[in-house]
Design a protein around this motif. Structure first.
Motif, mmCIF file in Angstrom:
data_model
loop_
_atom_site.group_PDB
_atom_site.id
_atom_site.type_symbol
_atom_site.label_atom_id
_atom_site.label_comp_id
_atom_site.label_asym_id
_atom_site.label_seq_id
_atom_site.Cartn_x
_atom_site.Cartn_y
_atom_site.Cartn_z
ATOM 1 N N ASP A 92 3.193 8.727 6.002
ATOM 2 C CA ASP A 92 2.246 8.042 6.396
ATOM 3 C C ASP A 92 2.589 7.092 6.024
ATOM 4 O OD1 ASP A 92 0.704 10.463 7.396
ATOM 5 O OD2 ASP A 92 -0.161 11.291 5.308
ATOM 6 N N TYR A 93 2.851 6.676 4.280
ATOM 7 C CA TYR A 93 2.537 5.722 4.163
ATOM 8 C C TYR A 93 3.499 4.571 4.685
ATOM 9 C CZ TYR A 93 7.631 6.234 2.167
ATOM 10 O OH TYR A 93 8.722 6.101 1.978
ATOM 11 N N VAL A 94 4.483 5.134 5.246
ATOM 12 C CA VAL A 94 5.413 3.890 6.083
ATOM 13 C C VAL A 94 4.338 3.792 7.317
ATOM 14 C CG1 VAL A 94 7.827 3.941 7.737
ATOM 15 C CG2 VAL A 94 7.734 5.106 5.667
ATOM 16 N N ARG A 95 3.926 4.735 7.989
ATOM 17 C CA ARG A 95 3.035 4.548 9.315
ATOM 18 C C ARG A 95 1.945 3.405 8.774
ATOM 19 N NH1 ARG A 95 6.498 6.081 10.844
ATOM 20 N NH2 ARG A 95 6.900 4.067 12.188
ATOM 21 N N ARG A 96 1.564 3.750 7.817
ATOM 22 C CA ARG A 96 0.455 2.499 7.665
ATOM 23 C C ARG A 96 0.743 1.121 7.129
ATOM 24 N NH1 ARG A 96 -0.360 7.164 3.336
ATOM 25 N NH2 ARG A 96 -0.102 5.770 1.290
ATOM 26 N N GLU A 97 2.176 1.099 5.948
ATOM 27 C CA GLU A 97 2.049 0.009 6.045
ATOM 28 C C GLU A 97 2.428 -1.074 7.304
ATOM 29 O OE1 GLU A 97 5.961 -0.878 3.330
ATOM 30 O OE2 GLU A 97 5.287 0.941 1.836
ATOM 31 N N ILE A 98 3.150 -0.548 8.646
ATOM 32 C CA ILE A 98 3.159 -0.698 9.417
ATOM 33 C C ILE A 98 1.472 -0.919 10.365
ATOM 34 C CG2 ILE A 98 4.083 -0.324 12.372
ATOM 35 C CD1 ILE A 98 5.838 0.661 11.360
ATOM 36 N N ASP A 99 1.075 -0.243 10.206
ATOM 37 C CA ASP A 99 0.089 -0.713 10.700
ATOM 38 C C ASP A 99 -1.012 -2.454 9.784
ATOM 39 O OD1 ASP A 99 0.487 0.911 12.576
ATOM 40 O OD2 ASP A 99 -0.694 2.757 11.546
ATOM 41 N N TRP A 100 -0.572 -2.280 8.944
ATOM 42 C CA TRP A 100 -1.150 -2.672 8.092
ATOM 43 C C TRP A 100 -1.097 -4.483 8.200
ATOM 44 C CZ3 TRP A 100 0.550 -6.151 4.440
ATOM 45 C CH2 TRP A 100 -0.514 -7.070 3.838
ATOM 46 N N ILE A 101 0.206 -5.416 8.752
ATOM 47 C CA ILE A 101 0.903 -5.971 9.064
ATOM 48 C C ILE A 101 -0.355 -6.389 10.269
ATOM 49 C CG2 ILE A 101 2.983 -6.710 9.799
ATOM 50 C CD1 ILE A 101 4.956 -4.962 9.126
ATOM 51 N N ALA A 102 -0.320 -6.074 11.309
ATOM 52 C CA ALA A 102 -1.323 -6.996 11.473
ATOM 53 C C ALA A 102 -2.874 -7.695 11.157
ATOM 54 C CB ALA A 102 -2.700 -5.716 12.703
ATOM 55 N N VAL A 103 -3.053 -7.142 9.347
ATOM 56 C CA VAL A 103 -3.743 -7.885 9.054
ATOM 57 C C VAL A 103 -3.021 -9.257 8.461
ATOM 58 C CG1 VAL A 103 -4.580 -8.129 6.402
ATOM 59 C CG2 VAL A 103 -4.738 -6.105 7.563
ATOM 60 N N PRO A 104 -2.293 -9.307 8.527
ATOM 61 C CA PRO A 104 -1.655 -10.623 8.193
ATOM 62 C C PRO A 104 -1.650 -11.611 9.001
ATOM 63 C CG PRO A 104 0.260 -9.267 7.187
ATOM 64 C CD PRO A 104 -1.073 -8.840 7.463
ATOM 65 N N LEU A 105 -0.707 -10.576 10.226
ATOM 66 C CA LEU A 105 -0.439 -11.852 11.429
ATOM 67 C C LEU A 105 -1.870 -12.152 12.289
ATOM 68 C CD1 LEU A 105 1.554 -8.399 13.017
ATOM 69 C CD2 LEU A 105 2.132 -11.494 12.523
ATOM 70 N N ARG A 106 -3.126 -11.034 12.147
ATOM 71 C CA ARG A 106 -4.876 -11.776 12.579
ATOM 72 C C ARG A 106 -5.400 -12.634 12.002
ATOM 73 N NH1 ARG A 106 -6.832 -7.015 12.278
ATOM 74 N NH2 ARG A 106 -7.378 -7.330 9.419
ATOM 75 N N GLU A 107 -4.606 -12.059 10.100
ATOM 76 C CA GLU A 107 -5.550 -13.746 10.065
ATOM 77 C C GLU A 107 -4.176 -15.284 9.163
ATOM 78 O OE1 GLU A 107 -6.449 -12.292 5.571
ATOM 79 O OE2 GLU A 107 -8.198 -10.400 7.113
ATOM 80 N N GLN A 108 -3.529 -14.725 9.662
ATOM 81 C CA GLN A 108 -2.254 -16.230 10.116
ATOM 82 C C GLN A 108 -1.705 -16.607 8.758
ATOM 83 O OE1 GLN A 108 -1.082 -18.358 12.613
ATOM 84 N NE2 GLN A 108 -1.450 -16.463 13.373
ATOM 85 N N ARG A 109 -1.676 -15.648 7.891
ATOM 86 C CA ARG A 109 -1.389 -15.174 6.155
ATOM 87 C C ARG A 109 0.135 -15.881 6.380
ATOM 88 N NH1 ARG A 109 -5.914 -16.590 5.640
ATOM 89 N NH2 ARG A 109 -7.350 -16.310 4.170
ATOM 90 N N PRO A 110 1.275 -16.165 5.435
ATOM 91 C CA PRO A 110 2.742 -16.388 5.238
ATOM 92 C C PRO A 110 2.879 -14.926 5.337
ATOM 93 C CG PRO A 110 1.505 -18.477 4.351
ATOM 94 C CD PRO A 110 0.446 -16.960 4.790
ATOM 95 N N PHE A 111 3.744 -14.364 5.856
ATOM 96 C CA PHE A 111 3.897 -13.179 5.877
ATOM 97 C C PHE A 111 5.640 -13.202 5.799
ATOM 98 C CE2 PHE A 111 5.692 -9.379 7.789
ATOM 99 C CZ PHE A 111 5.351 -7.924 7.064
ATOM 100 N N LEU A 112 6.662 -12.178 4.909
ATOM 101 C CA LEU A 112 7.945 -11.770 5.176
ATOM 102 C C LEU A 112 8.155 -10.869 4.916
ATOM 103 C CD1 LEU A 112 10.517 -13.430 5.112
ATOM 104 C CD2 LEU A 112 10.395 -13.413 2.599
ATOM 105 N N GLY A 113 9.477 -9.956 6.187
ATOM 106 C CA GLY A 113 9.764 -8.847 5.503
ATOM 107 C C GLY A 113 11.192 -9.285 5.191
ATOM 108 N N ILE A 114 12.001 -8.178 4.591
ATOM 109 C CA ILE A 114 13.736 -7.923 4.027
ATOM 110 C C ILE A 114 13.638 -6.445 4.489
ATOM 111 C CG2 ILE A 114 14.411 -8.384 2.366
ATOM 112 C CD1 ILE A 114 13.597 -11.038 3.395
ATOM 113 N N CYS A 115 14.985 -6.727 5.256
ATOM 114 C CA CYS A 115 14.984 -5.520 5.857
ATOM 115 C C CYS A 115 14.425 -4.677 6.009
ATOM 116 C CB CYS A 115 15.839 -5.117 4.773
ATOM 117 S SG CYS A 115 17.839 -3.790 4.595
ATOM 118 N N LEU A 116 13.671 -3.568 5.409
ATOM 119 C CA LEU A 116 13.319 -2.454 5.773
ATOM 120 C C LEU A 116 11.745 -3.844 6.392
ATOM 121 C CD1 LEU A 116 11.854 0.959 6.805
ATOM 122 C CD2 LEU A 116 10.664 -0.038 4.160
#
Length: 266
Positions: A92-116
């Motif tokens: 569940d937490y993996v799915r939640r994190e993937i879904d949550w990334i929509a927040v910085p994408l929508r709000e145009q905040r700097p987002f950085l993903g490292i490896c995973l």
């Protein structure tokens, strides 16, 4: 004994005196959201670089019950780090994190993903995350080739960077490839204010010791480098990777929308 000075003193009228300079109060920095996946994980060099710029860190571990914010209005940006799990896991937490990334994408905040975190970003953008077809991994230092877009964004890429992964991902539709590799072609990409790095510029010397000791099972996989080579190549390539990371983080966090900076100053 006379206390009279031979030099005449000059009295400056109050009206002509310059007021002492007033040092303005520093503008409080909004924290950067840090998402980690193990109890002992740290944000490593990325955390150090952000702290050096004055940004507090809001560290959360959704795997252990920490909630993620519904908005990043109170944050300057967000970083999701790596971990031994897969972006394809059903947890569940993996799915939640993937879904949550929509927040910085929508709000145009700097987002950085490292490896995973980069693989999660790729999944959010609709790309496939999968193991190498021959079961190869990247564990150690491997060559990286920046594209023209990557060099324009951030010069002086290191010749080799540190990796620790067994899966890779396709370049998402609409994303810009910043750097390519051999066994895993997509090494760095940009999608608006979001960035994904397949490699690990965050790894400190202490982290490398822990990983090469506790993660020794993965070091038996095809393509993995032996432990002694990790440290031998660190002596050669680490300074360039460290310098590149500082330059990258400086530019990345500067993408905070101006309205956010103005709100923080109020």
């Amino acid at each position: 004994m006379s206390f009279r000075s031979d030099q005449s003193s000059v009295v400056v009228p109050f009206a002509n005196r310059r007021p002492a300079p007033v040092t303005p109060e520093p503008i409080p920095m909004r924290p950067v959201l840090i998402v980690l996946h193990q109890e002992t994980s740290t944000p490593g060099r990325i955390g150090n670089a952000l702290r050096a710029l004055g940004y507090p860190l809001d560290i959360r571990r959704p795997r252990f019950g920490d909630a993620l914010p519904e908005t990043l209005d109170e944050h300057a940006g967000a970083v999701i780090f790596g971990g031994p799990m897969s972006a394809n896991d059903p947890d569940d937490y993996v799915r939640r994190e993937i879904d949550w990334i929509a927040v910085p994408l929508r709000e145009q905040r700097p987002f950085l993903g490292i490896c995973l975190g980069a693989q999660m970003l790729a999944r959010q953008l609709g790309a496939v995350v999968a193991p190498h077809p021959q079961g190869r991994v990247e564990v150690g230092y491997y060559p990286i080739s920046p594209t023209d877009a990557g060099r324009a964004l951030c010069p002086n890429w290191p010749a080799r960077v540190y990796h620790w992964h067994g899966e890779g991902f396709q370049l998402p539709d609409g994303a810009e490839l910043l750097a390519a590799g051999d066994d895993f072609p997509t090494q760095a990409f940009q999608f608006d204010n979001a960035f994904g790095l397949q490699f690990h510029p965050d790894v400190t010397y202490a982290m490398m010791h822990r990983w090469t000791t506790r993660g020794c099972v993965r070091m038996d996989s095809p393509g993995a480098q032996p432990r002694d080579l990790h440290f031998a190549q660190r002596a050669v390539y680490d300074a360039a990777e460290r310098a590149w990371l500082k330059h990258f983080i400086d530019g990345w966090i500067a993408r905070v929308p101006r309205t956010v900076m103005l709100q923080a100053a109020e």
